[in-house]
Design a protein around this motif. Sequence first.
Motif, PDB file in Angstrom:
ATOM      1  N   TYR A  82     -12.419  -5.494   7.527  1.00 32.65           N
ATOM      2  CA  TYR A  82     -12.658  -4.329   8.387  1.00 32.65           C
ATOM      3  C   TYR A  82     -12.277  -2.996   7.741  1.00 32.65           C
ATOM      4  CZ  TYR A  82     -13.146  -7.972  11.905  1.00 32.65           C
ATOM      5  OH  TYR A  82     -13.546  -9.061  12.601  1.00 32.65           O
ATOM      6  N   HIS A  83     -11.511  -3.053   6.626  1.00 35.72           N
ATOM      7  CA  HIS A  83     -11.097  -1.824   5.933  1.00 35.72           C
ATOM      8  C   HIS A  83     -11.251  -2.027   4.426  1.00 35.72           C
ATOM      9  CE1 HIS A  83      -9.381  -0.324   9.717  1.00 35.72           C
ATOM     10  NE2 HIS A  83      -8.850  -1.536   9.876  1.00 35.72           N
ATOM     11  N   ARG A  84     -12.443  -2.318   3.986  1.00 36.97           N
ATOM     12  CA  ARG A  84     -12.677  -2.730   2.594  1.00 36.97           C
ATOM     13  C   ARG A  84     -12.364  -1.608   1.608  1.00 36.97           C
ATOM     14  NH1 ARG A  84     -18.094  -5.867   1.804  1.00 36.97           N
ATOM     15  NH2 ARG A  84     -16.864  -7.202   3.177  1.00 36.97           N
ATOM     16  N   ILE A  85     -12.835  -0.432   1.868  1.00 36.80           N
ATOM     17  CA  ILE A  85     -12.641   0.697   0.937  1.00 36.80           C
ATOM     18  C   ILE A  85     -11.149   1.012   0.805  1.00 36.80           C
ATOM     19  CG2 ILE A  85     -13.093   3.145   0.546  1.00 36.80           C
ATOM     20  CD1 ILE A  85     -15.773   2.784   1.877  1.00 36.80           C
ATOM     21  N   GLU A  86     -10.465   1.057   1.947  1.00 34.17           N
ATOM     22  CA  GLU A  86      -9.037   1.352   1.891  1.00 34.17           C
ATOM     23  C   GLU A  86      -8.279   0.274   1.114  1.00 34.17           C
ATOM     24  OE1 GLU A  86     -10.942   1.373   4.458  1.00 34.17           O
ATOM     25  OE2 GLU A  86     -10.579   3.066   5.823  1.00 34.17           O
ATOM     26  N   SER A  87      -8.714  -0.979   1.240  1.00 35.52           N
ATOM     27  CA  SER A  87      -8.050  -2.078   0.538  1.00 35.52           C
ATOM     28  C   SER A  87      -8.222  -1.961  -0.969  1.00 35.52           C
ATOM     29  CB  SER A  87      -8.610  -3.421   1.025  1.00 35.52           C
ATOM     30  OG  SER A  87      -8.382  -3.594   2.409  1.00 35.52           O
ATOM     31  N   ILE A  88      -9.435  -1.609  -1.393  1.00 33.17           N
ATOM     32  CA  ILE A  88      -9.695  -1.463  -2.827  1.00 33.17           C
ATOM     33  C   ILE A  88      -8.875  -0.322  -3.412  1.00 33.17           C
ATOM     34  CG2 ILE A  88     -11.465  -0.886  -4.549  1.00 33.17           C
ATOM     35  CD1 ILE A  88     -13.485  -2.306  -2.769  1.00 33.17           C
ATOM     36  N   LEU A  89      -8.849   0.799  -2.713  1.00 36.96           N
ATOM     37  CA  LEU A  89      -8.069   1.943  -3.194  1.00 36.96           C
ATOM     38  C   LEU A  89      -6.574   1.614  -3.236  1.00 36.96           C
ATOM     39  CD1 LEU A  89      -9.869   4.883  -1.314  1.00 36.96           C
ATOM     40  CD2 LEU A  89     -10.052   4.252  -3.732  1.00 36.96           C
ATOM     41  N   GLY A  90      -6.099   0.887  -2.255  1.00 36.36           N
ATOM     42  CA  GLY A  90      -4.691   0.498  -2.258  1.00 36.36           C
ATOM     43  C   GLY A  90      -4.362  -0.435  -3.407  1.00 36.36           C
ATOM     44  N   PHE A  91      -5.273  -1.363  -3.718  1.00 30.21           N
ATOM     45  CA  PHE A  91      -5.065  -2.281  -4.836  1.00 30.21           C
ATOM     46  C   PHE A  91      -5.005  -1.515  -6.156  1.00 30.21           C
ATOM     47  CE2 PHE A  91      -6.895  -4.987  -8.185  1.00 30.21           C
ATOM     48  CZ  PHE A  91      -5.972  -6.027  -8.171  1.00 30.21           C
ATOM     49  N   ILE A  92      -5.903  -0.548  -6.329  1.00 31.11           N
ATOM     50  CA  ILE A  92      -5.904   0.266  -7.553  1.00 31.11           C
ATOM     51  C   ILE A  92      -4.609   1.051  -7.671  1.00 31.11           C
ATOM     52  CG2 ILE A  92      -7.041   2.207  -8.717  1.00 31.11           C
ATOM     53  CD1 ILE A  92      -9.670   1.240  -7.532  1.00 31.11           C
TER      54      ILE A  92
END
Length: 459
Positions: A82-92
């Motif tokens: 449900y929050h894919r973009i935020e998850s990717i940015l957080g992982f980076i």
Amino acid sequence: ALPICPIKDSNIMASASNNDAPSFTQDDSLDEIEDLIAPSTTAPKGNGIIIEESNSAEFNPVYAIVSLIGLIYARVVYHCTYHRIESILGFILVCSLVLLVHNTTSGGSAVNRGDAFQHSLIDKGLSNIRSEYDLHIGDVDHWCLMGGNDDCPCEDPTEPSFRQWKGWLKAHTSNADRARAAIGHNPGLTPNIEDWDDDWHYDFDDDYGIEEMVDDEMYVGDSTVIDVLFLGDTFTEQRQGTASGVPQDDFTGIKKVFDKQFTKIKGGKYEALALGLAGDTSPNLLWRIMHGELPGDLNPKVIWITIGTNDMLRTACSEEVVLLGILRVVEEIQKKKPSATVVINSILPLSSEHDGVLAYKSKYKELLLNKKAMKQSGRAHFDLWPSILSINEELEKFATNHTNVKYFDANKVFVEERSDGTYIVKGTMMPDNIHPSKDGHKAWNEAMIQKLTAILEKN
């Protein structure tokens, strides 16, 4: 808990007696009452004190860890769904912070050199400089050989550097005396270092008054026409038979070979003078030629410099800084002796491996060599061969682009290609894989004579 006590109701007791019922004792009444009461989770202990007996399960750490992992997994799945973009940015962001912490704790400004042959390349176009004003220190990418600017004692390569050691100044004084003696001047002009106190202080503006003291009264004999003046570090001083001005038995043979090949009275084709100092860097040599080792009346046809090894070994300067230091020395010599031809000797090879290996052709063996070097020093190819090749390549370009400047590749004397890689020549040429021996100097001298013949006969 309910109070347990005997029943004292007289009517009940009387009724039971009048109906001829079986006898009913106090103990029987207690048993029946207890049957009507739900089982208790407490029991009297000791003197009537009631202690709770818990039925709850004991804490299970494995179960707790599994539950935590499950919770984290559920949160990750939820956010990724449900929050894919935020998850990717957080992982980076997390990965970036981990890398930052790792680099900070593993050496600060140090750089993992990886492929040393690739990272040793110099791409600043320094071979096109024309004067000291083109040597821009501000353009240097990094000062230290391992990367960064703060983890090495590297000095400004464009400024002369004086070594704060009385023995070094004494050796330099001896060199300056020999230079003046070669042109018939009184060699006793420099201070008597032995008379100095231990708390001596040298004034950097003092040039011993050499320029002012040179006059006709100073001539004590015939001058010698010097065909070639050798300036440099340890390798050059070996030809004098000394180390830091102190005679060395190990260098006696080297001196005899040099005198025989570069003294006309002993059969040499050319007359030469060698002025070297062990351990010197390019800034040290620059100071020496500005303070007496290249006097005004000494006019050799060729000035041959061998410098740069200690810039890497002793002060751990980067390839770019080492190159700048050598070019600054060349510029100063050309300013003082514009009619002389300057020959830049290549930086000699060196190896810390017992077999003298410099590079393997096999990628697997090369990987093992790099792995060992990285463990020891944090830098691939600790033997500096990639750095030496890079600097020598730029020196050759510089000589090609400038008049009265030549480049001499001594690696043809000391390096050989074998089926599995590049090595220092076997045998007695360079037994410690750093310093040329008597045999090494003899072969080196013969190659230099060929180069000198080509230069002088052409001129």
